[in-house]
Each structure stands twice: as structure tokens, then as C-alpha cells.
Design a protein around this motif. Structure first.
Motif, mmCIF file in Angstrom:
data_model
loop_
_atom_site.group_PDB
_atom_site.id
_atom_site.type_symbol
_atom_site.label_atom_id
_atom_site.label_comp_id
_atom_site.label_asym_id
_atom_site.label_seq_id
_atom_site.Cartn_x
_atom_site.Cartn_y
_atom_site.Cartn_z
ATOM 1 N N GLU A 148 0.832 -1.204 0.000
ATOM 2 C CA GLU A 148 0.000 0.000 0.000
ATOM 3 C C GLU A 148 0.867 1.255 0.000
ATOM 4 N N PHE A 149 1.950 1.218 0.808
ATOM 5 C CA PHE A 149 2.845 2.368 0.848
ATOM 6 C C PHE A 149 3.518 2.583 -0.504
ATOM 7 N N MET A 150 3.930 1.513 -1.156
ATOM 8 C CA MET A 150 4.586 1.655 -2.451
ATOM 9 C C MET A 150 3.650 2.238 -3.494
ATOM 10 N N GLY A 151 2.348 1.924 -3.379
ATOM 11 C CA GLY A 151 1.374 2.548 -4.272
ATOM 12 C C GLY A 151 1.338 4.051 -4.066
ATOM 13 N N THR A 152 1.327 4.472 -2.783
ATOM 14 C CA THR A 152 1.367 5.900 -2.468
ATOM 15 C C THR A 152 2.672 6.519 -2.938
ATOM 16 N N TRP A 153 3.781 5.784 -2.731
ATOM 17 C CA TRP A 153 5.099 6.274 -3.127
ATOM 18 C C TRP A 153 5.163 6.545 -4.636
ATOM 19 N N HIS A 154 4.688 5.604 -5.424
ATOM 20 C CA HIS A 154 4.718 5.789 -6.880
ATOM 21 C C HIS A 154 3.828 6.958 -7.305
ATOM 22 N N MET A 155 2.675 7.129 -6.638
ATOM 23 C CA MET A 155 1.800 8.248 -6.965
ATOM 24 C C MET A 155 2.495 9.570 -6.664
ATOM 25 N N VAL A 156 3.138 9.673 -5.489
ATOM 26 C CA VAL A 156 3.808 10.907 -5.093
ATOM 27 C C VAL A 156 4.996 11.195 -6.004
ATOM 28 N N MET A 157 5.764 10.171 -6.346
ATOM 29 C CA MET A 157 6.903 10.390 -7.239
ATOM 30 C C MET A 157 6.428 10.833 -8.626
ATOM 31 N N GLY A 158 5.288 10.310 -9.050
ATOM 32 C CA GLY A 158 4.699 10.780 -10.302
ATOM 33 C C GLY A 158 4.322 12.248 -10.210
ATOM 34 N N CYS A 159 3.795 12.655 -9.062
ATOM 35 C CA CYS A 159 3.448 14.064 -8.848
ATOM 36 C C CYS A 159 4.687 14.952 -8.925
ATOM 37 N N PHE A 160 5.793 14.485 -8.337
ATOM 38 C CA PHE A 160 7.039 15.248 -8.415
ATOM 39 C C PHE A 160 7.460 15.440 -9.865
ATOM 40 N N ARG A 161 7.401 14.369 -10.643
ATOM 41 C CA ARG A 161 7.796 14.451 -12.056
ATOM 42 C C ARG A 161 6.911 15.449 -12.803
ATOM 43 N N GLU A 162 5.606 15.363 -12.586
ATOM 44 C CA GLU A 162 4.676 16.233 -13.311
ATOM 45 C C GLU A 162 4.804 17.683 -12.867
ATOM 46 N N ARG A 163 5.034 17.887 -11.577
ATOM 47 C CA ARG A 163 5.227 19.255 -11.083
ATOM 48 C C ARG A 163 6.469 19.874 -11.716
ATOM 49 N N THR A 164 7.531 19.091 -11.813
ATOM 50 C CA THR A 164 8.760 19.580 -12.435
ATOM 51 C C THR A 164 8.521 19.929 -13.900
ATOM 52 N N TYR A 165 7.783 19.079 -14.601
ATOM 53 C CA TYR A 165 7.461 19.366 -16.007
ATOM 54 C C TYR A 165 6.735 20.701 -16.137
ATOM 55 N N MET A 166 5.718 20.912 -15.312
ATOM 56 C CA MET A 166 4.930 22.131 -15.427
ATOM 57 C C MET A 166 5.743 23.374 -15.088
ATOM 58 N N LEU A 167 6.539 23.309 -14.020
ATOM 59 C CA LEU A 167 7.274 24.501 -13.580
ATOM 60 C C LEU A 167 8.464 24.819 -14.474
ATOM 61 N N GLU A 168 9.117 23.809 -15.017
ATOM 62 C CA GLU A 168 10.310 24.053 -15.828
ATOM 63 C C GLU A 168 9.988 24.210 -17.308
ATOM 64 N N MET A 169 9.050 23.441 -17.813
ATOM 65 C CA MET A 169 8.756 23.468 -19.240
ATOM 66 C C MET A 169 7.767 24.582 -19.600
ATOM 67 N N ASN A 170 7.015 25.056 -18.619
ATOM 68 C CA ASN A 170 5.979 26.069 -18.893
ATOM 69 C C ASN A 170 6.079 27.233 -17.905
ATOM 70 N N PRO A 171 7.202 27.936 -17.905
ATOM 71 C CA PRO A 171 7.420 28.994 -16.905
ATOM 72 C C PRO A 171 6.508 30.202 -17.070
ATOM 73 N N HIS A 172 5.884 30.351 -18.246
ATOM 74 C CA HIS A 172 5.029 31.521 -18.459
ATOM 75 C C HIS A 172 3.699 31.424 -17.723
ATOM 76 N N ILE A 173 3.266 30.222 -17.356
ATOM 77 C CA ILE A 173 1.965 30.079 -16.691
ATOM 78 C C ILE A 173 2.086 29.481 -15.293
ATOM 79 N N THR A 174 3.326 29.308 -14.797
ATOM 80 C CA THR A 174 3.522 28.702 -13.481
ATOM 81 C C THR A 174 4.544 29.509 -12.673
ATOM 82 N N ASN A 175 4.563 29.275 -11.380
ATOM 83 C CA ASN A 175 5.564 29.900 -10.507
ATOM 84 C C ASN A 175 5.663 29.113 -9.205
#
Length: 763
Positions: A148-175
Motif C-alpha cells: 500500500e505504501f509503495m502505491g502511495t510512493w509511486h503516486m507521489v513520485m509521479g506528482c514530483f515528475r509532473e510538477r517539475t514538467y509544469m514549472l520548468e517546461m511552462n514557466p510563463h503560466i507557473t511559478n
């Protein structure tokens, strides 16, 4: 000999411990340095990639509709134009598939425009996962706890990846926004998350260590977390009640303008070749001889004279969020078993002076056990959210009880000198998040805050629902991975996912910004067009490298020099507030939105192309006539059409947004904040006598949104006027008004009266 050897053994043990500690420190330091270096290299690569992108034109709405109705067979038909639907359309189009995407109202008109405006990596989910993993119950079934923890872990790590994509790849609409976690006790009881060891968190520095771990998991893509002493917190966040603070821990999350982000995703899909259209409502699903979906019948709701048209497609995907079950009824019948539950969340916007512009705050221990964010957004203060079960409703009225709850909760950490009043609520809205189960899975018992991709076994329709704003791209990728894996024909045609390497529109090279996005774009725009800097910043943060194109839609005859002579005055939508509250929205944006951003109704302009309705609902309603006038002139509306559009938009704004005046017609919680009760009392007690008579109590109750009259008023006076003099002091009135134990009979009678009045209006 043994006695002589003992000190030597102790010295050797000390050496071993010192060496182990030193090696651990060196290893950790080296890891941090390597990760920091990799983070810098990755950011440089992203900047180079963005600089090489060229902006592509976006087809018009009419062109997209003509293409859909023209008989072309698309590989994919996406039904739903929120963040998920627009994301699936972009993902599929980038893989080389032909895509049509339709939305029954406007893009982001539902859940996607009503979020907390954060792109967060899920710190709460990570904490809860760790707490559960190390709880005593895990000892009984360690393997299931670990899974169960590993399921949460993979979800959170996915969130980190997606957050990085949005903040670095799209700086005009994020901060990035720093978020303070105030700690008012050295020992917290009851313990956070019902985990006893966490009670010692402030004393042991556990929270500071957790956020450093949070930084580490992100690959140091975010600015580093830190802590502030109460003295520094007083300087950085003077609105906070720093006298009670032991210290303040600070971490970073991403922020964005959610509706504008949704538009960027949809128009990016269109720019890459997808046919997308808002106000194109699917009324019927089309099936082939084998009962497999092969398209849909839709109608253009923006055209009063439009006729239904057929959209051919090899694959149909539902992306309806909390309204997924309504779409499933189209293909599975009215008796289809619901699988999506709604979780309603209310947000309020307060004036700018309640929160610094550079830092926000979160309460991780509200009275309901959920998180409450208090963050700067678009120059104002955003507070939210709540979490209550609800039924999906696209235009859900804002519950007054929830507004009052947010006011009461956000006062907890604010300075006693600040009194949050009900009339300070400039706008409020209610969004519905989907909690979904897979109806075609073996086990349907669990509702997920992560997303669900479900495939119907006979009609071939796939739906994706759930998830979070942060993971819109991950959801789209997962959906298309499963679709092309199941469909051999589409699998042969589709290429690999490219969305993680593709920036959204607004970052690429344009005629005015040939070098693409850069951090000084607002300065360049301000200098070239003699713009006020707040307007230049607004245009860049919402349109990116397309900002200069917006100014071409300004009425040159109305552009005049400012009083200071430093810049030109471009007509703003809400001139009355321009000098004091800083709404930077231009009339030129209305015309641009019609031609370039598929704006169909005045509500599209006020709620999603600009965010005026979300920042100040009263200002939006005052601006509505001017918006109708501009749209009418641009689109050639006659008088009757203008009146109809005005009335329709007014209904939407009244339904979707609350303002400074409370509407307690259906509220069950009569409690009001002290400042509001005092304001109502003083408004009636004009002579400052310090008491109200029966007539004054009646007037004050009306001011607070719960009118008292007749027998309920007599009963109330009896309870408040203890000495029988017919005079009620403010403390007596406040105690009675906010009483939860007294006056139950009167409350019931009041609610009956309000319900009867509500039903009499024909609701």
C-alpha cells in the motif's frame, strides 16, 4: 589486562562511529551535490529546448467544427474539455493520431477552473503513507502495508515528475510559491495525523527534516525549504500571529492560473493538429453493427440555429471528471450504476492585505482534519479548500456554511489585530473533485484519489477520471498507453509519448519574441508598447510569447497617454478599480479571446479568459454590460441577442460565485464571525447606546442573513433580554446568535420559514 583493554575498545568503537558518521555525511553531501548538479543541467537543457520551439497557429473554432462535421474519421474522439480531456487530446495528437475533442460548455467550466491553484507533489499523501507504514497495525500485515505504501510512493513520485514538467517546461503560466507551516507548540496534542510520535515534531525538528526529504525526492527541482524564527516570520508574514509561534517551517509548491492552463493545453492540442471545440455538446453515441462506439452526434450550442452533426471516430474516450456517469448514460442507458462520487470544495478570495505577495501558509490540522491553504493568487488572498460529499452539479451554488467555516479557520493563525469579516469575501466558488472506481474491474470497492482508466468490455468506450491537477499529463499518457495497447490498429499508428518533452503554447518563438520565452519579457513588452508594468506582467503570465498579439486588438482611438506621461493608458475592463485594486484586464483581451481563444459567452470572458469573477464577483457583474457591448459589436449581435446573452451570463455568475453579501437561505449554520456580528450591531445602533431594542434586533438579524420576525423574534428577545428591560447588549446578542445549544426550537422554526420561502419561489 582486560581492564587495560577496555579503554582501547572504547576508543576503537568511537573511531568506528566517527568514521561511519563521516562517511554517511560525505555520502549524503555527495548525493546532494550530484542531484543539484543534475538539476541545473536538466534546467539548462529545458531552457534550450524551449528556445528552439516555434509557436504554431491555432485553428479557429469554426474551422474545427467544420472539420468535425465534414465526414473525416478521427482516430480518437475525446468527450470533455477540462484538464484531463484536453490533456488526452494533446497526448494522442502528439503520438501521431488524429483527434477530435468536444466540450459541452466552455473549457475548464467545471472542476478544472475551481481548484486551489496549486501544482503540488502530494506532501499530505506522503505523510499519511509514512504514518500508516510505521503504525502498529502494519506489524500484523507487513507485506500488505508495504504494498500500500509503495502505491502511495509511486503516486507521489509521479506528482514530483509532473510538477517539475509544469514549472520548468511552462514557466510563463507557473511559478513557485513558498508555503509557511506555523508551529505554535513544542508538543502538539492531539498529534498530527493521529500518529503519537508526530506530537514531538516541533521539538525534534521532524517537520523541518521532512521538508528537506521532500526537497530530496523532487531532485532539488524546487527552491530549498527552510525555517524561520518567530522574529523573522514577523518580518516576512506580518499578518501571522507570530507571538504564539515557536518557529515556522517553509516549503515550496507550484502555483498556476488553472483555467488559463487548461486553455493552453486545449489550444496546444489544436496547434498540433487536433480539432477541438467548446460548446459542442454530445447528444448521442453512434455504434456500428457490432455495438462498438464509432463516433457521436453533437450540436453547436453557441449557434441558436445549429443542427446536430455526426463526428466519426475509431475510438471514443470519456473525460467528464465528476460528470462521467452522465456520459456513461449516453452509451449504457439511464440505469447505469454510478461509479463516481463527488467531493465538494469551497474557496474564498480575500483582499490582498491578508497575505504577503511572496509567501502563503497552510494549516495541516483544521478542525475537520484536512489541509487549509492560505496563499497569494493573482494579487489577492486565496483560502481553501473544504472537502464534503456532494452530487455533481456544473453550476453548484456556494454553500454559505462552507464560506463561514473557511473564515473561522483562517483566523486561527492570523494576528488578533486582523478581524476577517464576511464582507471581506470578494468572491467564492464551489468545485467538485471526482472520486472514482473502475466499474469494469474485479474489485470496485475502493474509490481513488488517484486516477482510474476503465475500458468497457463490449462497446469499446474508455473513460478516465479522478486524479489531481498536477497529474493531468500523466493521466493522459496512462490512458493512451492503455488504449493503443488494446487496439492493434491504433497501436501500429501511434508513436511513443512526447508530451513530457513538449511545452505548451506561449513559450515558443514569435514575431515579437524571436528568442522565445525569457524572464524579462514583461520589461520588453512594457518598453515597446509603453505599457504599465502590471499589465505587461499580466499579459506575459497569461499569454506568454503571444502577449504582443493581444495588444493588436486594442482600440487605437481609446489608447491615450497616462497622467504621469510614463506609459499609455489601454482601456481596462474595470476602470473603477484600476487605480486601487489593480485588475489588469484589458478590453483588447475580449476581442482577442473571441477571435483566438474560442470565447463564446460573456461568462467565458469574465470567469476563464480573465479571472475577474474569481477575484471579485461584484466587479465582474458590474463589468458584464461592457463585456456584452464589446462582444456584441465584434460579433454583430442585435439587441435581442445582447439582452439574452446578458441575462444568461448573469444567471451563471449568480449561480457560480458568491460575494460580500451572505446568502443564508439554505444555510444550516447560523454562526457568524464576531466582526460581522459587531458590524451588524453597530450599523443599527447608530447612537452608540450599546444596546438594541426589539426592532433593532430584527434589523440586525436581517443584516446577518437570517431574518427574525413574529413569534421567533419574541422568543429570541426573551432569551437575550434577561432583565426584561427590552434592551439587548452586544455580548448578549453575540452569545445568543452564535449559540449552538440554545434556541434550537427557534432555529428549527427559522429553517422551516426559509425552506418554505425558498420552495414558494419555484425552486
Amino acid at each position: 589486562a582486560e581492564e587495560a583493554a577496555a579503554p582501547a575498545k572504547k576508543r576503537n568503537l568511537g573511531k568506528y562511529l566517527f568514521r561511519a558518521t563521516a562517511l554517511t555525511a560525505v555520502g549524503c553531501g555527495t548525493t546532494v551535490m550530484v542531484m543539484s548538479y543534475n538539476s541545473k543541467k536538466r534546467k539548462q537543457a529545458v531552457e534550450e529546448k524551449i528556445a528552439a520551439v516555434k509557436e504554431q497557429p491555432v485553428p479557429t473554432r469554426s474551422d474545427s467544427l467544420a472539420r468535425m462535421a465534414g465526414g473525416e474519421e478521427f482516430d480518437i474522439l475525446v468527450v470533455g474539455g477540462g484538464a484531463t480531456g484536453a490533456g488526452v487530446a494533446l497526448e494522442a495528437q502528439l503520438r501521431g493520431l488524429s483527434v477530435a475533442c468536444v466540450e459541452q460548455e466552455d473549457f475548464a467550466s467545471g472542476t478544472s477552473s475551481k481548484s486551489t491553484k496549486l501544482l503540488w507533489a502530494g506532501s499530505r499523501y506522503l505523510v499519511k503513507g509514512l504514518v500508516k507504514l510505521f503504525s502498529p497495525s502494519s506489524v500484523l500485515s507487513p507485506m500488505s502495508a508495504w504494498e500500500e505504501f509503495m502505491g502511495t510512493w509511486h503516486m507521489v513520485m509521479g506528482c514530483f515528475r509532473e510538477r517539475t514538467y509544469m514549472l520548468e517546461m511552462n514557466p510563463h503560466i507557473t511559478n513557485w510559491v513558498p508555503i509557511a507551516v506555523p508551529l505554535v507548540k513544542w508538543i502538539i496534542w492531539p498529534p498530527p495525523f493521529d500518529y503519537p510520535p508526530a506530537a514531538l515534531g516541533p521539538m525534534t525538528g521532524m517537520f523541518v527534516a521532512f521538508f528537506k526529504f521532500y526537497d530530496f525526492l523532487s531532485g532539488f527541482s524546487a527552491p530549498s525549504s527552510y525555517f524561520m524564527t518567530s522574529a523573522r516570520a514577523k518580518e516576512e508574514f506580518p499578518q501571522m500571529d507570530t507571538k504564539r509561534m515557536k518557529y515556522v517551517s517553509v516549503f515550496y509548491e507550484g502555483a498556476h492560473n488553472d483555467a488559463r492552463t487548461n486553455l493552453c493545453i486545449a489550444f496546444s492540442a489544436a496547434a498540433h493538429g487536433a480539432a477541438v471545440a467548446n460548446y459542442a455538446q454530445v447528444t448521442k453515441i453512434l455504434f456500428d453493427d457490432n455495438g462498438v462506439a464509432c463516433g457521436a452526434e453533437a450540436v453547436d450550442k453557441a449557434d441558436p440555429h445549429a443542427r446536430p452533426f455526426a463526428i466519426k471516430a475509431k475510438k471514443v474516450i470519456y473525460c467528464g471528471g465528476p460528470f462521467t456517469d452522465g456520459l456513461r448514460e449516453l452509451s449504457e442507458g439511464k440505469d447505469v450504476k454510478p461509479v463516481v462520487n463527488g467531493s465538494g470544495g469551497t474557496h474564498i478570495v480575500l483582499p490582498a492585505y491578508y497575505c504577503p505577495r511572496h509567501i502563503g501558509m497552510v494549516d495541516m490540522m483544521t478542525s475537520r482534519g484536512s489541509f487549509l491553504f492560505f496563499v497569494p493568487w493573482e494579487g489577492y488572498t486565496l483560502v481553501g479548500t473544504t472537502d464534503v460529499k456532494t452530487k455533481p452539479d456544473l453550476h453548484h451554488e456556494v454553500p454559505e456554511d462552507e464560506i463561514q467555516y473557511l473564515i473561522n479557520e483562517c483566523e486561527k493563525y492570523l494576528s488578533p489585530s486582523l478581524k476577517v469579516r464576511r464582507r471581506d469575501v470578494m468572491s467564492a466558488w464551489y468545485g467538485i473533485r471526482p472520486l472514482c472506481a473502475d466499474p469494469n474491474a474485479a474489485d470496485m470497492s475502493a474509490l481513488s484519489r488517484d486516477h482510474v482508466v476503465s475500458h468497457h468490455p463490449s462497446n469499446g468506450i474508455t473513460f478516465v477520471s479522478g486524479g489531481k491537477w498536477t497529474t493531468w499529463r500523466e493521466m493522459a499518457e496512462d490512458c493512451m498507453d492503455q488504449v493503443v495497447k488494446r487496439d492493434k490498429e491504433l497501436g501500429k499508428k501511434a508513436g511513443p509519448s512526447k508530451s513530457l518533452e513538449t511545452p505548451l503554447i506561449g513559450t515558443g518563438q514569435t514575431e515579437f519574441f524571436p528568442e522565445g520565452y525569457h524572464e524579462n519579457m514583461a520589461v520588453s513588452l512594457s518598453q515597446e508598447f509603453d505599457l504599465a508594468h502590471d499589465i505587461a506582467q499580466h499579459l506575459v503570465r497569461n499569454y506568454g510569447t503571444r502577449a504582443a498579439e493581444v495588444l493588436k486588438y486594442a482600440d487605437e482611438a481609446s489608447v491615450k497617454g497616462s497622467r504621469s506621461g510614463l506609459y499609455k493608458h489601454y482601456p481596462r475592463l474595470y476602470e473603477g478599480a484600476a487605480a486601487t485594486t489593480g485588475y489588469p484586464y484589458l478590453e483588447a483581451e475580449v476581442r482577442y479571446a473571441i477571435d483566438k481563444e474560442y470565447a463564446v459567452s460573456p461568462a467565458d470572458i469574465l470567469a476563464r479568459r480573465t479571472r475577474l469573477a474569481y477575484l471579485n464577483s461584484t466587479a465582474a457583474k458590474l463589468t458584464l454590460p461592457r463585456v456584452v457591448e464589446i462582444m456584441g459589436d465584434h460579433l454583430g449581435w442585435d439587441k435581442s441577442r445582447r439582452l439574452a446573452e446578458y441575462q444568461k451570463a448573469e444567471l451563471v455568475l449568480n449561480a457560480d460565485f458568491a460575494g460580500p453579501a451572505p446568502d443564508k437561505s439554505r444555510a444550516s449554520m447560523r454562526t457568524a464571525c464576531t466582526a460581522d456580528v459587531k458590524y451588524a450591531f453597530d450599523k443599527i445602533d447608530t447612537k452608540r447606546r450599546g444596546y438594541l431594542t426589539r426592532e433593532g434586533i430584527e434589523a440586525a438579524a436581517t443584516e446577518l442573513g437570517f431574518p427574525l420576525s413574529g413569534q421567533p423574534l419574541v422568543k429570541a428577545m426573551t432569551e437575550m433580554d434577561n432583565d426584561g428591560r427590552g434592551q439587548v447588549s452586544f455580548p448578549a446578542f453575540l452569545a445568543w446568535w452564535n449559540s449552538s445549544e440554545e434556541s434550537n426550537a427557534i432555529k428549527e422554526e427559522l429553517m422551516k420559514e426559509r425552506t418554505a420561502a425558498f420552495l414558494a419561489k419555484g425552486h
